[in-house]
Design a protein around this motif. Structure first.
Motif, PDB file in Angstrom:
ATOM      1  N   LEU A   1     -35.616  -9.083  34.882  1.00  0.00           N
ATOM      2  CA  LEU A   1     -35.648 -10.432  34.234  1.00  0.00           C
ATOM      3  C   LEU A   1     -34.219 -11.053  33.928  1.00  0.00           C
ATOM      4  O   LEU A   1     -33.450 -10.139  33.707  1.00  0.00           O
ATOM      5  CB  LEU A   1     -36.637 -10.790  33.139  1.00  0.00           C
ATOM      6  N   GLN A   2     -34.103 -11.979  33.783  1.00  0.00           N
ATOM      7  CA  GLN A   2     -32.963 -12.901  33.121  1.00  0.00           C
ATOM      8  C   GLN A   2     -33.472 -13.402  31.910  1.00  0.00           C
ATOM      9  O   GLN A   2     -33.962 -14.592  32.079  1.00  0.00           O
ATOM     10  CB  GLN A   2     -32.274 -13.852  34.298  1.00  0.00           C
ATOM     11  N   VAL A   3     -33.108 -12.992  30.769  1.00  0.00           N
ATOM     12  CA  VAL A   3     -33.622 -13.191  29.651  1.00  0.00           C
ATOM     13  C   VAL A   3     -32.581 -13.669  28.833  1.00  0.00           C
ATOM     14  O   VAL A   3     -31.351 -13.044  28.432  1.00  0.00           O
ATOM     15  CB  VAL A   3     -34.433 -12.241  28.804  1.00  0.00           C
ATOM     16  N   VAL A   4     -32.710 -15.018  27.944  1.00  0.00           N
ATOM     17  CA  VAL A   4     -32.037 -15.562  27.003  1.00  0.00           C
ATOM     18  C   VAL A   4     -32.871 -15.508  25.561  1.00  0.00           C
ATOM     19  O   VAL A   4     -34.065 -15.942  25.619  1.00  0.00           O
ATOM     20  CB  VAL A   4     -31.417 -16.843  27.188  1.00  0.00           C
ATOM     21  N   SER A   5     -32.425 -14.927  24.761  1.00  0.00           N
ATOM     22  CA  SER A   5     -33.107 -14.801  23.206  1.00  0.00           C
ATOM     23  C   SER A   5     -32.084 -15.872  22.224  1.00  0.00           C
ATOM     24  O   SER A   5     -31.061 -15.483  22.024  1.00  0.00           O
ATOM     25  CB  SER A   5     -33.174 -13.462  22.879  1.00  0.00           C
ATOM     26  N   ILE A   6     -32.969 -16.731  21.886  1.00  0.00           N
ATOM     27  CA  ILE A   6     -32.691 -17.499  20.711  1.00  0.00           C
ATOM     28  C   ILE A   6     -32.878 -16.774  19.205  1.00  0.00           C
ATOM     29  O   ILE A   6     -34.109 -17.086  18.903  1.00  0.00           O
ATOM     30  CB  ILE A   6     -33.156 -18.853  21.025  1.00  0.00           C
ATOM     31  N   GLY A   7     -32.024 -16.299  18.912  1.00  0.00           N
ATOM     32  CA  GLY A   7     -32.384 -15.542  17.476  1.00  0.00           C
ATOM     33  C   GLY A   7     -32.438 -14.105  17.932  1.00  0.00           C
ATOM     34  O   GLY A   7     -33.047 -13.440  19.047  1.00  0.00           O
TER      35      GLY A   7
ATOM     36  N   SER B   1     -32.959  -5.640  34.061  1.00  0.00           N
ATOM     37  CA  SER B   1     -33.150  -6.954  33.414  1.00  0.00           C
ATOM     38  C   SER B   1     -31.706  -7.271  32.845  1.00  0.00           C
ATOM     39  O   SER B   1     -30.908  -6.264  32.114  1.00  0.00           O
ATOM     40  CB  SER B   1     -34.238  -6.988  32.518  1.00  0.00           C
ATOM     41  N   SER B   2     -31.264  -8.369  32.593  1.00  0.00           N
ATOM     42  CA  SER B   2     -30.175  -8.869  32.020  1.00  0.00           C
ATOM     43  C   SER B   2     -30.531  -9.467  30.578  1.00  0.00           C
ATOM     44  O   SER B   2     -31.705 -10.326  30.652  1.00  0.00           O
ATOM     45  CB  SER B   2     -29.284 -10.027  32.514  1.00  0.00           C
ATOM     46  N   ASN B   3     -29.771  -9.363  29.672  1.00  0.00           N
ATOM     47  CA  ASN B   3     -30.436  -9.947  28.378  1.00  0.00           C
ATOM     48  C   ASN B   3     -28.995 -10.535  27.542  1.00  0.00           C
ATOM     49  O   ASN B   3     -27.959  -9.883  27.257  1.00  0.00           O
ATOM     50  CB  ASN B   3     -30.916  -8.950  27.373  1.00  0.00           C
ATOM     51  N   VAL B   4     -29.364 -11.841  27.243  1.00  0.00           N
ATOM     52  CA  VAL B   4     -28.287 -12.602  26.412  1.00  0.00           C
ATOM     53  C   VAL B   4     -28.808 -12.969  25.206  1.00  0.00           C
ATOM     54  O   VAL B   4     -29.993 -13.860  25.265  1.00  0.00           O
ATOM     55  CB  VAL B   4     -27.788 -13.876  27.308  1.00  0.00           C
ATOM     56  N   ALA B   5     -28.412 -12.695  23.960  1.00  0.00           N
ATOM     57  CA  ALA B   5     -28.960 -12.948  22.764  1.00  0.00           C
ATOM     58  C   ALA B   5     -27.908 -13.847  21.978  1.00  0.00           C
ATOM     59  O   ALA B   5     -26.672 -13.890  21.820  1.00  0.00           O
ATOM     60  CB  ALA B   5     -29.317 -11.797  21.888  1.00  0.00           C
ATOM     61  N   LEU B   6     -28.446 -14.967  21.485  1.00  0.00           N
ATOM     62  CA  LEU B   6     -27.839 -16.085  20.577  1.00  0.00           C
ATOM     63  C   LEU B   6     -27.992 -15.974  19.224  1.00  0.00           C
ATOM     64  O   LEU B   6     -29.187 -16.333  19.045  1.00  0.00           O
ATOM     65  CB  LEU B   6     -28.077 -17.430  21.207  1.00  0.00           C
ATOM     66  N   GLU B   7     -26.948 -15.380  18.453  1.00  0.00           N
ATOM     67  CA  GLU B   7     -27.422 -14.851  17.108  1.00  0.00           C
ATOM     68  C   GLU B   7     -26.095 -15.468  16.021  1.00  0.00           C
ATOM     69  O   GLU B   7     -24.979 -14.742  16.546  1.00  0.00           O
ATOM     70  CB  GLU B   7     -27.592 -13.521  17.131  1.00  0.00           C
ATOM     71  N   ILE B   8     -26.447 -16.015  15.215  1.00  0.00           N
ATOM     72  CA  ILE B   8     -25.441 -16.751  14.140  1.00  0.00           C
ATOM     73  C   ILE B   8     -25.057 -15.695  13.208  1.00  0.00           C
ATOM     74  O   ILE B   8     -23.897 -15.871  12.688  1.00  0.00           O
ATOM     75  CB  ILE B   8     -26.103 -17.939  13.630  1.00  0.00           C
TER      76      ILE B   8
END
Length: 229
Positions: free
Chosen positions: A24-30, A47-54
């Motif tokens: 899967l190509q996953v984007v995680s918000i948080g 799978s590729s995982n991109v996580a957007l974390e502040i």
């Protein structure tokens, strides 16, 4: 592969049922504990995982003390900003699990933000969003209505007591441009002895019951969330 929290198990059920086999190509918000990126690396190799974390220090804690590895690309910034840098149709899964206290940051709930999520998702991709609410469920209802303003198909999953308002906690909302197979997701839930129910169509409309849309000019999320008990 061990998933402790009920809502995380539910998100995995939804994504595994709605997504094709394989990577899967996953984007995680948080980011949180970066549980689902690790889960999908283990259960869907490649799978590729991109996580957007502040929260930069949170990322470092995860690298030092938990299971976050370089297999997950972490972009440390506000997710509203980071998402703009992702390509169109680049993810077949987006996970919304960003919180400030008990509430989702308001600017990650609006029609305008959901339009960005739809842009990043493939046409058959799925967005799974975790929200917490109680009582009148004003926020959960508005969040579902807002997704329906942007996506062609929306569903909500929660225990029966959450749906009727006698209980409350984590609801998982699902949005896609493709139909959502609620019956198949419920079968996956039952296979792990889960009890959550899915609402779609007229049943979801009855739950929403005319709730207001969340937009950049009106999203008082903190005030909308009911209090437990």
């Amino acid at each position: 592969t061990y998933l402790e929290f009920r809502y995380i198990q539910l998100m995995a059920d939804i994504i595994n049922t709605e997504s094709p086999r394989g990577p899967l190509q996953v984007v995680s918000i948080g980011g949180g504990g970066f549980t689902l990126p690790g889960y999908f690396h283990a259960t869907r190799p490649g799978s590729s995982n991109v996580a957007l974390e502040i929260d930069g220090p949170l990322v470092e804690i995860n690298r030092a003390e938990l299971a976050l590895t370089d297999d997950t690309q972490v972009i440390v910034d506000d997710a509203r900003i980071s998402l703009r840098g992702l390509a169109d149709d680049s993810a077949n899964v987006v996970i919304g699990d960003a919180f400030s206290g008990a509430s989702v940051p308001w600017h990650l709930t609006t029609v305008e933000f959901n339009q960005e999520i739809r842009r990043v998702l493939t046409p058959d991709g799925v967005y799974a969003m975790n929200v917490i609410d109680y009582g009148s469920r004003e926020f959960a209802r508005s969040a579902a209505a807002t997704l329906g303003e942007v996506f062609g198909h929306v569903a909500l999953f929660a225990p029966d007591s959450y749906i009727d308002g006698s209980g409350g906690g984590n609801y998982v909302l699902v949005a896609s441009e493709s139909p959502i197979n609620v019956a198949a997701i419920e079968a996956t839930i039952r296979a792990r002895d889960g009890t959550e129910l899915g609402l779609v169509g007229s049943r979801l409309a009855g739950f929403i019951d005319g709730a207001k849309l969340l937009v950049d000019d009106f999203a008082p999320v903190d005030q909308m969330i009911g209090s437990p008990g």
